[in-house]
Write an enzyme that holds these catalytic residues in place. Structure first.
Site, PDB file in Angstrom:
ATOM      1  N   GLU A  43      -0.289  36.183 -41.023  1.00 31.70           N
ATOM      2  CA  GLU A  43       0.253  37.476 -41.469  1.00 31.70           C
ATOM      3  C   GLU A  43      -0.045  38.604 -40.493  1.00 31.70           C
ATOM      4  O   GLU A  43       0.514  39.693 -40.621  1.00 31.70           O
ATOM      5  CB  GLU A  43      -0.283  37.816 -42.873  1.00 31.70           C
ATOM      6  CG  GLU A  43      -1.665  38.441 -42.930  1.00 31.70           C
ATOM      7  CD  GLU A  43      -2.799  37.436 -42.772  1.00 31.70           C
ATOM      8  OE1 GLU A  43      -2.557  36.332 -42.263  1.00 31.70           O
ATOM      9  OE2 GLU A  43      -3.942  37.794 -43.124  1.00 31.70           O
TER      10      GLU A  43
ATOM     11  N   CYS B  11      -7.521  32.146 -44.797  1.00 32.23           N
ATOM     12  CA  CYS B  11      -8.918  32.515 -44.567  1.00 32.23           C
ATOM     13  C   CYS B  11      -9.700  32.431 -45.874  1.00 32.23           C
ATOM     14  O   CYS B  11      -9.894  31.348 -46.418  1.00 32.23           O
ATOM     15  CB  CYS B  11      -8.973  33.901 -43.919  1.00 32.23           C
ATOM     16  SG  CYS B  11     -10.566  34.299 -43.181  1.00 32.23           S
TER      17      CYS B  11
ATOM     18  N   HIS C 259      -4.796  33.607 -39.188  1.00 35.81           N
ATOM     19  CA  HIS C 259      -4.052  34.621 -39.956  1.00 35.81           C
ATOM     20  C   HIS C 259      -2.609  34.785 -39.474  1.00 35.81           C
ATOM     21  O   HIS C 259      -2.327  35.680 -38.670  1.00 35.81           O
ATOM     22  CB  HIS C 259      -4.764  35.974 -39.842  1.00 35.81           C
ATOM     23  CG  HIS C 259      -6.036  36.042 -40.598  1.00 35.81           C
ATOM     24  ND1 HIS C 259      -6.125  36.554 -41.872  1.00 35.81           N
ATOM     25  CD2 HIS C 259      -7.292  35.635 -40.267  1.00 35.81           C
ATOM     26  CE1 HIS C 259      -7.388  36.479 -42.296  1.00 35.81           C
ATOM     27  NE2 HIS C 259      -8.108  35.925 -41.344  1.00 35.81           N
TER      28      HIS C 259
END
Lengths: 92, 230
Positions: free
Chosen positions: B196, B85, B194
């Site tokens: 994560e 990002c 994302h």
């Protein structure tokens, strides 16, 4: 004190969402004659003393390396700021 | 394996990135934007958020942070670097990856569970996937539209440097549905979605086993560990 003005605009082929939003608002306020709006950025760089050719060259270098991203923006102007009649500084 | 996770002023996802590293089996090492010391890490993650308020342009000021000088030099020497990002934007501003991100084409902040296809499963960060694999990870951004000139896009496509591509719906107008890319060497990867946030059952997107069971993002982090051990 000298001042250099740097104008940066989004490249013509790049979407300019801010300009688009402003263009959408203008007709609602009665400004129907403007068919398009593009919004850029203006930087004012101050130096001690006069704006020399070296200062302008440094301003151009800064404009091209930091103030703009050449993938999405163009530096459209790097110029000595004209003397302003009356102060632009906020009065106490 | 020591995986550095950088915190800039305004970074939001450093904790999640560190957690993902730990769940993958690595040791997360916090790195600070103002400190050029990389603390002998084996790889670096640049997490998402709004570094330096995104003043000027997203990633534009972060790119000149002391830690980035070290990261740019190390990345050019082969250090695996993942930008997520805002981290992707920083990698573009640092010229480690080509192109740039601008506002989403529909002008709104987008937050959704996004299906991606893994196009390149040979990078340091994607080798645990298989090429063509479909994964679902969260996407949340306002400046997510990837742009580059046609020549650069053709080069990325021709060299197989598109790492992940949006599937089903292009959420932000990104050129050629590109969600993430890599450098020529394959050690630097940047993507807008994302991974994560999709690493642990109970906290991820909906998966085949039920709500919030998706862990499709974890392999980004196991991939780099496997890359490092060869």
């Amino acid at each position: 004190m000298g001042r250099v003005v740097v104008d940066v605009m989004p490249k013509p082929e790049i979407l300019d969402p801010q300009g688009k939003a402003v263009a959408g608002a203008l007709p609602r306020l009665g400004f129907a004659q403007f068919t398009s709006v593009r919004q850029g950025k203006r930087f004012e760089l101050e130096v001690d003393g006069e704006v020399t050719p070296e200062v302008l060259a440094a301003a151009l270098a800064a404009a091209e390396t930091v103030l703009s991203n050449p993938v999405i923006e163009d530096v459209v102007r790097v110029a000595v700021a004209p003397e302003v009649v009356g102060s632009t500084e906020p009065t106490a | 394996m020591r995986i550095g996770v950088v915190t800039f002023p305004g970074t939001l996802d450093d904790r999640d990135a560190a957690r993902a590293v730990r769940l993958a089996g690595g040791e997360p090492i916090p790195l600070w934007h103002a400190d050029a010391d990389l603390r002998a890490v084996d790889a670096v993650v640049l997490p998402g958020g709004f570094s330096y308020g995104d003043y000027l342009r997203a990633g534009a000021i972060s790119r000149f942070a002391p830690v980035m000088g070290s990261i740019i030099a190390a990345a050019n020497g082969g250090l695996p670097v993942l930008g997520i990002c805002n981290g992707f934007q920083i990698l573009c501003e640092a010229h480690l990856l080509p192109g740039s991100m601008i506002k989403n084409d529909q002008l709104t902040f987008v937050c959704r569970e996004q299906v991606l296809s893994v196009e390149n499963a040979d990078t340091a960060w994607t080798r645990d996937y298989t090429a063509g694999q479909k994964i679902t990870v969260p996407l949340k951004n306002q400046d997510g539209q990837f742009v580059a000139d046609e020549h650069t896009l053709d080069e990325l496509e021709g060299e197989g440097r598109v790492v992940v591509r949006y599937q089903g719906w292009n959420p932000n107008g990104s050129r050629r549905d590109i969600a993430g890319i890599t450098n020529a060497a394959g050690n630097v990867v940047g993507l807008m979605p994302h991974p994560e946030h999709a690493v642990e059952v109970g906290y991820g997107p909906d998966g085949v086993q039920g709500p919030r069971t998706g862990t499709d993002g974890l392999k980004f982090f196991t991939s780099v560990l496997h890359s490092l051990v060869g």
